[in-house]
Scaffold this motif. Sequence first.
Motif, PDB file in Angstrom:
ATOM      1  N   ALA A 148      87.274   4.915  68.985  1.00 34.97           N
ATOM      2  CA  ALA A 148      86.891   6.563  68.500  1.00 34.97           C
ATOM      3  C   ALA A 148      86.519   7.016  69.957  1.00 34.97           C
ATOM      4  N   LEU A 149      86.324   6.491  70.844  1.00 37.70           N
ATOM      5  CA  LEU A 149      85.780   6.907  72.138  1.00 37.70           C
ATOM      6  C   LEU A 149      86.874   6.938  72.922  1.00 37.70           C
ATOM      7  N   GLY A 150      87.807   6.393  72.834  1.00 33.32           N
ATOM      8  CA  GLY A 150      89.088   6.072  73.810  1.00 33.32           C
ATOM      9  C   GLY A 150      88.472   4.911  74.917  1.00 33.32           C
ATOM     10  N   ASP A 151      89.072   4.990  75.990  1.00 27.33           N
ATOM     11  CA  ASP A 151      88.691   4.218  77.025  1.00 27.33           C
ATOM     12  C   ASP A 151      87.509   4.451  77.459  1.00 27.33           C
ATOM     13  N   LEU A 152      86.671   3.416  77.542  1.00 28.91           N
ATOM     14  CA  LEU A 152      85.324   3.358  77.859  1.00 28.91           C
ATOM     15  C   LEU A 152      84.961   3.390  79.488  1.00 28.91           C
ATOM     16  N   HIS A 153      84.086   4.409  79.838  1.00 28.05           N
ATOM     17  CA  HIS A 153      84.056   4.587  81.388  1.00 28.05           C
ATOM     18  C   HIS A 153      82.490   4.456  81.846  1.00 28.05           C
ATOM     19  N   THR A 154      81.665   4.788  80.990  1.00 22.43           N
ATOM     20  CA  THR A 154      80.170   4.878  81.578  1.00 22.43           C
ATOM     21  C   THR A 154      79.220   4.949  80.375  1.00 22.43           C
ATOM     22  N   LEU A 155      78.163   4.131  80.657  1.00 20.34           N
ATOM     23  CA  LEU A 155      76.848   3.808  80.093  1.00 20.34           C
ATOM     24  C   LEU A 155      75.702   4.474  80.915  1.00 20.34           C
ATOM     25  N   HIS A 169      81.103   1.227  83.938  1.00 20.11           N
ATOM     26  CA  HIS A 169      80.123   1.216  84.494  1.00 20.11           C
ATOM     27  C   HIS A 169      78.832   1.325  83.612  1.00 20.11           C
ATOM     28  N   SER A 170      77.727   0.457  83.781  1.00 20.44           N
ATOM     29  CA  SER A 170      76.295   0.643  83.120  1.00 20.44           C
ATOM     30  C   SER A 170      75.347   0.991  84.141  1.00 20.44           C
ATOM     31  N   LEU A 171      74.799   2.191  84.126  1.00 20.58           N
ATOM     32  CA  LEU A 171      73.648   2.522  84.921  1.00 20.58           C
ATOM     33  C   LEU A 171      72.364   2.590  84.118  1.00 20.58           C
ATOM     34  N   GLY A 203      64.473   7.734  76.993  1.00 21.18           N
ATOM     35  CA  GLY A 203      64.882   6.633  76.287  1.00 21.18           C
ATOM     36  C   GLY A 203      66.144   6.810  75.403  1.00 21.18           C
ATOM     37  N   THR A 204      67.123   7.625  76.007  1.00 22.14           N
ATOM     38  CA  THR A 204      68.393   7.920  75.599  1.00 22.14           C
ATOM     39  C   THR A 204      69.456   7.018  76.191  1.00 22.14           C
ATOM     40  N   ALA A 205      70.580   6.970  75.251  1.00 18.42           N
ATOM     41  CA  ALA A 205      71.659   6.299  75.998  1.00 18.42           C
ATOM     42  C   ALA A 205      73.233   7.161  75.699  1.00 18.42           C
ATOM     43  N   LEU A 262      79.288   9.583  73.085  1.00 19.85           N
ATOM     44  CA  LEU A 262      78.543   9.284  72.023  1.00 19.85           C
ATOM     45  C   LEU A 262      76.968   9.256  72.660  1.00 19.85           C
ATOM     46  N   LEU A 263      75.994  10.008  72.196  1.00 24.61           N
ATOM     47  CA  LEU A 263      74.652  10.377  72.747  1.00 24.61           C
ATOM     48  C   LEU A 263      73.613   9.645  71.389  1.00 24.61           C
ATOM     49  N   LEU A 264      73.011   8.631  71.935  1.00 29.59           N
ATOM     50  CA  LEU A 264      71.998   7.908  71.138  1.00 29.59           C
ATOM     51  C   LEU A 264      70.555   8.683  71.364  1.00 29.59           C
ATOM     52  N   ASP A 265      69.789   9.418  70.438  1.00 28.86           N
ATOM     53  CA  ASP A 265      68.737  10.042  70.847  1.00 28.86           C
ATOM     54  C   ASP A 265      67.616   8.657  70.934  1.00 28.86           C
ATOM     55  N   GLY A 266      66.462   9.385  71.873  1.00 32.87           N
ATOM     56  CA  GLY A 266      65.439   8.371  72.173  1.00 32.87           C
ATOM     57  C   GLY A 266      64.508   8.018  71.075  1.00 32.87           C
ATOM     58  N   GLN A 267      64.191   6.825  70.943  1.00 38.21           N
ATOM     59  CA  GLN A 267      64.551   5.797  71.979  1.00 38.21           C
ATOM     60  C   GLN A 267      65.881   5.057  71.084  1.00 38.21           C
ATOM     61  N   PHE A 268      66.780   4.834  72.031  1.00 39.99           N
ATOM     62  CA  PHE A 268      67.932   4.532  71.624  1.00 39.99           C
ATOM     63  C   PHE A 268      68.317   3.377  70.737  1.00 39.99           C
TER      64      PHE A 268
END
Length: 343
Positions: free
Chosen positions: A158-165, A236-238, A249-251, A260-266
């Motif tokens: 659903a997100l297509g090619d994943l690039h960044t966390l 890439h994961s930062l 605490g979001t992701a 996709l935005l996970l509210d904190g705490q993720f």
Amino acid sequence: MFPSSLPVPRRPVAGSIPLLRWGIIGPGWIAAHFANALREHTSQQLLAVAARSQQKADAFAARWGASHAFSSVDEMLALADLDAVYIATPHNHHYPDGLKALSAGKHTLIEKPLALNAREGAGLQARARQQGVLCMEAMWCDFTPKYDVLGQLLADGALGDLHTLIADHGEFFTADHRIFNADLAGGPMLDLGSYLIGLSMKIGGAAKTIIASGQPAPAGVNGQASMLLTHDNGMHSLLNTTLFSNTPGTAVIAGRDATLLLDGQFYAPGAFTLTASQGGKTLRWEEPTNRYAQLSHEAEHFAWCVGQGITDSPIRSLDTSLQTLAVMDEARRQMGIVFNEER
């Protein structure tokens, strides 16, 4: 293509979860939450508890309805009608307590982190295989409905090619908290950072490269760690974790087609928003923030595995746990963090 609705969380088939008789080693605050989740949200049974003192074991047993209380782990493990053990001792006791439980032939759920390092984790895996029993890390978020929906979205592309966390997990702790205690493998990595690394591997797979930088705390433990991971899928994961301050605490999981935005705490029960990269379409996941009640999901999955004769969780395999520990090992190596037990 952006989905028209969010997936439905999957649960084990009704009647497929056997009743297990549980024993708890280490009746601290997380064990109390676990016992409450068992009692209020599952059909599982708390049979016994073992603590360092008989007084503490008796008090926990009385509060949560366990019929046996011990000041000896070995005595509890000798119970013939004990099916499963939940280990909730401090981090540096997970390995020795886990070995004891597995050696006694008990299915064993070990609070996260599985062990201090990948070497200890591999020892637990080997003993579980030798005994033919289930050993699982209690990375509780992996078993929640929110994480199941997240996993389905990723599997569906659903997100297509994943690039960044991009994710953070910082909490303020007072100086007397155990997280500042070097004798208890203190620092944010095992407590907080394991959630970050676990999420990055759930999304991007095993880490290909790791760059880590840390900041010490006055008590002689690490106080902050920042990590850049690259993954085989190119993502890439930062990641940042700290015990100095509260952070959002979001992701954020950014793909080519959607973010996709996970509210904190993720990692905890709560909301997330999926937003299309073009067109402004959004989908929102909402749920009660009944945080530790959702420990019930890991307990029920564990019992389901036992009922199916499975000795390695299909959701949180020991190989995944060992890969997480290996990333933390390398990050600690780069930051010069050595636990007392490793010296």
